[in-house]
Design an enzyme around this catalytic site. Structure first.
Site, PDB file in Angstrom:
ATOM      1  N   ALA A   1       0.694  -1.408   0.062  1.00 18.28           N
ATOM      2  CA  ALA A   1      -0.164   0.006  -0.030  1.00 18.28           C
ATOM      3  C   ALA A   1       0.995   1.257   0.003  1.00 18.28           C
ATOM      4  O   ALA A   1       2.168   1.211   0.491  1.00 18.28           O
ATOM      5  CB  ALA A   1      -1.065   0.061   1.185  1.00 18.28           C
ATOM      6  N   ASP A   2       0.371   2.311  -0.519  1.00 17.88           N
ATOM      7  CA  ASP A   2       0.753   3.609  -0.495  1.00 17.88           C
ATOM      8  C   ASP A   2      -0.012   4.515  -0.302  1.00 17.88           C
ATOM      9  O   ASP A   2      -1.374   4.461  -0.723  1.00 17.88           O
ATOM     10  CB  ASP A   2       1.473   3.849  -1.684  1.00 17.88           C
ATOM     11  CG  ASP A   2       2.447   5.201  -1.742  1.00 17.88           C
ATOM     12  OD1 ASP A   2       3.381   5.262  -0.864  1.00 17.88           O
ATOM     13  OD2 ASP A   2       1.999   6.418  -2.396  1.00 17.88           O
ATOM     14  N   THR A   3      -0.003   5.486   0.885  1.00 18.13           N
ATOM     15  CA  THR A   3      -0.847   6.496   1.276  1.00 18.13           C
ATOM     16  C   THR A   3      -0.266   7.974   1.102  1.00 18.13           C
ATOM     17  O   THR A   3       0.865   7.822   1.545  1.00 18.13           O
ATOM     18  CB  THR A   3      -1.387   6.203   2.579  1.00 18.13           C
ATOM     19  OG1 THR A   3      -2.023   4.902   2.788  1.00 18.13           O
ATOM     20  CG2 THR A   3      -2.518   7.412   3.131  1.00 18.13           C
TER      21      THR A   3
ATOM     22  N   GLY B   1      -3.282   3.864  -2.466  1.00 19.86           N
ATOM     23  CA  GLY B   1      -3.374   2.846  -3.597  1.00 19.86           C
ATOM     24  C   GLY B   1      -2.897   1.378  -2.750  1.00 19.86           C
ATOM     25  O   GLY B   1      -2.146   1.373  -2.096  1.00 19.86           O
TER      26      GLY B   1
END
Length: 199
Positions: A69-71, A106
């Protein structure tokens, strides 16, 4: 059941994934360097980084289901990642003060064995409180700003920075659990404990 791998060194993502599926996963930290990519919207950027993190870890293993994940936090169209030191954190928080912002994640679920990959995104709207310079200084002194997108941690003392949320709370903490559960179902993992197929 296929081994599940979390491609993150984040303690909060580890805790959130444990809430969802229990402590039945390994952690393999991605060595992918989150460089700036020109011309991408915030949504496209977090999905790009999420895919690249998963692909990096997939290259180190022979099988398993990778979760990455990427935030980021977006304020007035500007992407705000992790602060680079105290001064950067102060500038970020001053910019966020009193604003309606978005947390955008994402998330990728990749099956190494089959090569299949699902990448989706989640958006949560957040109304931030008004923050004085004194308030910001005290919050930075908690140490919570380090390594956090937008320089705050909603699951800690940063909870008092947030007046209202519309959307997935867990997305703001870095891992949208509802969307992740749906994605895991697509690759045969039932978070309630039963494998539904796709072995």
């Amino acid at each position: 059941m296929k081994q599940i791998i979390l491609a993150s060194a984040s303690q909060r993502r580890k805790e959130l994934l444990s809430m969802l599926i229990g402590p039945v996963f390994e952690i393999v930290v991605s060595s992918y360097d989150e460089r700036e990519v020109e011309g991408l919207t915030p949504v496209d950027l977090v999905m790009f980084h999420s895919r690249e993190k998963a692909a990096d870890v997939a290259g180190k293993l022979d099988e398993g289901i990778i979760i990455s994940a990427d935030t980021v936090v977006v304020c007035n169209g500007d992407i705000m990642g992790k602060p680079n030191g105290v001064n950067d954190a102060k500038m970020m928080l001053k910019k966020l003060s009193g604003k309606k912002i978005q947390a955008i994640s994402g998330i990728t679920v990749m099956d190494i064995g089959t090569g299949s990959e699902i990448t989706e995104h989640e958006i949560t709207d957040i109304q931030m409180r008004q923050m004085s310079d004194s308030f910001i200084r005290k919050y930075i002194n908690t140490g919570e700003t380090e390594g956090k997108a937008g320089a705050f941690a909603i699951q800690g003392k940063g909870s008092i920075l947030v007046g209202r949320i519309e959307g997935d709370f867990f997305n703001v903490a870095g891992l949208p659990l509802f969307r992740l559960s749906l994605m895991l179902e697509k690759v045969g993992i039932d978070v309630l404990g039963e494998v539904t197929g796709n072995e």
